[in-house]
Design an enzyme around this catalytic site. Structure first.
Site, PDB file in Angstrom:
ATOM      1  N   PRO A  68      46.580  -5.857 -95.667  1.00  0.00           N
ATOM      2  CA  PRO A  68      47.707  -4.922 -95.703  1.00  0.00           C
ATOM      3  C   PRO A  68      48.805  -5.404 -94.760  1.00  0.00           C
ATOM      4  O   PRO A  68      48.517  -5.956 -93.695  1.00  0.00           O
ATOM      5  CB  PRO A  68      47.100  -3.600 -95.231  1.00  0.00           C
ATOM      6  N   HIS A  69      50.058  -5.215 -95.187  1.00  0.00           N
ATOM      7  CA  HIS A  69      51.163  -5.715 -94.363  1.00  0.00           C
ATOM      8  C   HIS A  69      52.427  -4.916 -94.643  1.00  0.00           C
ATOM      9  O   HIS A  69      52.529  -4.228 -95.653  1.00  0.00           O
ATOM     10  CB  HIS A  69      51.403  -7.202 -94.632  1.00  0.00           C
ATOM     11  N   GLY A  70      53.354  -5.031 -93.701  1.00  0.00           N
ATOM     12  CA  GLY A  70      54.625  -4.355 -93.866  1.00  0.00           C
ATOM     13  C   GLY A  70      55.594  -4.737 -92.766  1.00  0.00           C
ATOM     14  O   GLY A  70      55.219  -5.391 -91.795  1.00  0.00           O
TER      15      GLY A  70
END
Length: 158
Positions: A68-70
């Site tokens: 997960p990334h952002g």
């Protein structure tokens, strides 16, 4: 870019408890916010960014792994957090396998290519079945950190 540039020993969690993907992301957002302290992003901001990214498509890349990334506006630099779950959870992964290894990556809004380089680096590391087997066998956060950063240590020594 080395994994050691992205995570610190205190950004590694062993046996994270979560029953669902949402719970795992919430727990990771909480830990990431705690690590960054008062000058970093808040738990809610991190969680919202991660949920927004998951709506575009799962970050469950297969073989029990999720990345997960952002991007967040008020981050001074790329930050990573690694968690080994106590029990695999359904992450809607592309291979439909439950996820037990999660590498969270947060980038400053202006990170541009660095964000993509970091994602590629994490992805390359976690595509190595031998490394994932070692991570799954590790019992302590220290052991996980050493496995994750072993390649950066050996590339510096060369």
């Amino acid at each position: 870019m080395d994994i050691a540039d992205l995570i610190s020993p205190d950004a590694v969690i062993v046996n994270l408890r979560a029953a669902t993907k949402k719970q795992a992301l919430q727990e990771l957002a909480k830990r990431a916010a705690d690590l960054m302290g008062p000058d970093g992003a808040g738990e809610r901001d991190i969680f919202e960014v991660l949920l927004e990214r998951e709506r575009l498509g799962t970050t469950g890349v297969g073989a029990g792994i999720a990345i997960p990334h952002g991007k967040l506006g008020h981050l001074p630099k790329l930050r990573g957090l690694f968690a080994k779950l106590d029990k695999p959870v359904d992450f809607e992964a592309i291979d439909e396998q439950p996820v037990d290894l999660i590498f969270l990556l947060l980038a400053p809004e202006a990170a541009g290519a660095d964000h993509l380089k970091a994602l590629a680096r994490v992805s390359r590391l976690l595509r190595d079945k031998g490394i994932c087997d070692k991570l799954r066998g590790a019992e302590t956060a220290e052991a996980l950190y050493l496995i994750l950063t072993a390649q950066s240590a050996s590339s510096h020594a060369a």
